[in-house]
Scaffold this active site. Sequence first.
Site, PDB file in Angstrom:
ATOM      1  N   SER A  60       0.830  -1.220   0.000  1.00  0.00           N
ATOM      2  CA  SER A  60       0.000   0.000   0.000  1.00  0.00           C
ATOM      3  C   SER A  60       0.861   1.265   0.000  1.00  0.00           C
ATOM      4  O   SER A  60       1.992   1.262   0.465  1.00  0.00           O
ATOM      5  CB  SER A  60      -0.883   0.049   1.245  1.00  0.00           C
ATOM      6  OG  SER A  60      -1.682  -1.093   1.336  1.00  0.00           O
TER       7      SER A  60
HETATM    8  N1  SAH Z   1       0.269  -5.219   4.162  1.00  0.00           N
HETATM    9  C1  SAH Z   1       0.884  -5.640   2.927  1.00  0.00           C
HETATM   10  C2  SAH Z   1      -0.071  -5.476   1.790  1.00  0.00           C
HETATM   11  C3  SAH Z   1      -0.092  -6.680   0.932  1.00  0.00           C
HETATM   12  S1  SAH Z   1      -1.469  -6.765  -0.167  1.00  0.00           S
HETATM   13  C4  SAH Z   1       2.178  -4.925   2.736  1.00  0.00           C
HETATM   14  O1  SAH Z   1       2.488  -4.032   3.533  1.00  0.00           O
HETATM   15  O2  SAH Z   1       2.925  -5.253   1.816  1.00  0.00           O
HETATM   16  C5  SAH Z   1      -2.582  -7.803   0.724  1.00  0.00           C
HETATM   17  C6  SAH Z   1      -2.063  -9.155   1.127  1.00  0.00           C
HETATM   18  O3  SAH Z   1      -3.154  -9.886   1.671  1.00  0.00           O
HETATM   19  C7  SAH Z   1      -1.500 -10.014  -0.004  1.00  0.00           C
HETATM   20  O4  SAH Z   1      -0.209 -10.425   0.324  1.00  0.00           O
HETATM   21  C8  SAH Z   1      -2.475 -11.193  -0.081  1.00  0.00           C
HETATM   22  O5  SAH Z   1      -1.857 -12.418  -0.450  1.00  0.00           O
HETATM   23  C9  SAH Z   1      -2.998 -11.239   1.333  1.00  0.00           C
HETATM   24  N2  SAH Z   1      -4.275 -11.929   1.503  1.00  0.00           N
HETATM   25  C10 SAH Z   1      -5.382 -11.887   0.718  1.00  0.00           C
HETATM   26  N3  SAH Z   1      -6.350 -12.653   1.215  1.00  0.00           N
HETATM   27  C11 SAH Z   1      -5.854 -13.211   2.360  1.00  0.00           C
HETATM   28  C12 SAH Z   1      -6.367 -14.124   3.325  1.00  0.00           C
HETATM   29  N4  SAH Z   1      -7.613 -14.618   3.227  1.00  0.00           N
HETATM   30  N5  SAH Z   1      -5.576 -14.479   4.351  1.00  0.00           N
HETATM   31  C13 SAH Z   1      -4.316 -13.999   4.470  1.00  0.00           C
HETATM   32  N6  SAH Z   1      -3.763 -13.132   3.587  1.00  0.00           N
HETATM   33  C14 SAH Z   1      -4.526 -12.753   2.545  1.00  0.00           C
END
Ligand code: SAH
Length: 210
Positions: A60
Site C-alpha cells: 500500500s
Molecule cells: N500489508 C501488505 C499489503 C499486501 S497486499 C504490505 O504491507 O505489503 C494484501 C495481502 O493480503 C497479499 O499479500 C495477499 O496475499 C494477502 N491476503 C489476501 N487474502 C488473504 C487471506 N484470506 N488471508 C491472508 N492473507 C490474505
Amino acid sequence: MTSQRTRERMITRLREQHIGDQRVLEVMRATPRHMFVDEALAQRAYEDSSLPIGYSQTLSQPYIVARMSELLLAAGPLHSVLEIGTGSGYQTAVLAQLVERVYSVERIKPLQLRARQLLRSLRHRNIQFRHSDGGMGWDTHGPYDGIISTAAPETIPEELLMQLAPGGRLVIPVGGDIQHLQLVVRTDSGFDTEIVDQVRFVPLLGGVVK
Ligand code: SAH
C-alpha cells in the site's frame, strides 16, 4: 534515492495529508521501506504510490499505511494486534514498533517466507507469522485489541468480529469494485462502525497458495 532526505520528504507529505499521529510518523521515518520492495523499485519506495510485490499483490501507499496505523492506535496503546495480509511485511514492521505483539497471517507462502526473513533480519522480535487464510482470523492468540486487514472482503468475516476484545478496534477495507475503509469498535453491546475513506485494496481471498 533511498536516503534520509527522501524519507524526510515522505514524512512531510504525510503531514500535509493530515496524518497527525507523531508515533506513526516517527516509526515510518525510521522504517526502511525500500527494503520491502524489489531492488528495481527501491528508488520509488518513498513515493506516494502503491508498489507491486509479486503474486499480483501490492504494498500500500505510505498514506494508507499511516492512516490505518493511526486509526488502530487512536484509542491508546495496544497489546496484541492481528494483521491479515502480511504481504511485503512493511505494515507489519510499522505495527511491530507501535504495539506489543503482532500476529500476522498471509495466504501466499513465498510472500510469507520473504517477509519473515526480512523482519527477522531487521530484528523485530515481537511478530509471529502464520501461513493460512486470515478470513478465519487466528483464534489461538485472540481476542485482540486491534485487527487490521490489508485485503478487502465483500463483507466483514464474522470470525474477525468475534476475535475482537471489548473496546478492540478493527480497521478493514470492505467491498468489491467500490471499497470503503471501515473502523469497527467492539462495544459492550455490539459493534460501532465508521466509514472512513474510499479505498482500493486487493481482494481477501479464501484458501492458501503453497
Ligand atoms: N500489508 C501488505 C499489503 C499486501 S497486499 C504490505 O504491507 O505489503 C494484501 C495481502 O493480503 C497479499 O499479500 C495477499 O496475499 C494477502 N491476503 C489476501 N487474502 C488473504 C487471506 N484470506 N488471508 C491472508 N492473507 C490474505
